[in-house]
Design an enzyme around this catalytic site. Sequence first.
Site, PDB file in Angstrom:
ATOM      1  N   GLU A 122       0.677  -1.124   0.396  1.00  0.00           N
ATOM      2  CA  GLU A 122       0.181  -0.124   0.266  1.00  0.00           C
ATOM      3  C   GLU A 122       0.879   0.958   0.169  1.00  0.00           C
ATOM      4  O   GLU A 122       0.614   2.090  -0.628  1.00  0.00           O
ATOM      5  CB  GLU A 122      -0.416  -0.185   0.627  1.00  0.00           C
ATOM      6  CG  GLU A 122      -1.428   1.340   0.713  1.00  0.00           C
ATOM      7  CD  GLU A 122      -3.015   1.313   2.278  1.00  0.00           C
ATOM      8  OE1 GLU A 122      -3.892   2.224   1.865  1.00  0.00           O
ATOM      9  OE2 GLU A 122      -3.740   0.123   2.526  1.00  0.00           O
ATOM     10  N   THR A 123       1.400   1.081   0.877  1.00  0.00           N
ATOM     11  CA  THR A 123       3.016   2.968   0.806  1.00  0.00           C
ATOM     12  C   THR A 123       3.701   2.934  -0.760  1.00  0.00           C
ATOM     13  O   THR A 123       3.490   3.410  -1.115  1.00  0.00           O
ATOM     14  CB  THR A 123       3.705   2.170   2.078  1.00  0.00           C
ATOM     15  OG1 THR A 123       3.653   2.301   2.702  1.00  0.00           O
ATOM     16  CG2 THR A 123       4.908   3.195   1.661  1.00  0.00           C
TER      17      THR A 123
END
Length: 134
Positions: free
Chosen positions: A57-58
């Site tokens: 996600e980052t």
Amino acid sequence: MSSVPPWLDKISSPLDTKLGVEITELSPERAVGSMPVEGNEQPFGLLHGGASGVLVETLASMCAMAHGYPDRVGVGVDLNVTHVRAATSGRVTGTATAIHLGGRVVSYAVEVVDDHGRTTAVGRLTCQMITPPR
């Protein structure tokens, strides 16, 4: 050599800091980053699946940010991660690649590999592009 935009230093996620995430390449089309396995394991000594999810996600979210910055940022609306091999030591490295770069929605595929280049997880993130909260 690091290939990241200068504004990345101004963006800080306490969770990424806790997990030791380091981004070394960032553009709207691609991001590369890594984190240590040590300190991010589940009780049996394997890299925690949630930590892999954070890396996916980052990296994808930061690509989305690079796509819209400074007027728009991407916030994740759909995250999918499949864990295919355990990591027990060293670092894992993720590479996010753009699937779709739209005005309102962006999507990325992310592959996470261990120090030997073996895939440990694959993921996908779709982000909604929004005006950044002030």
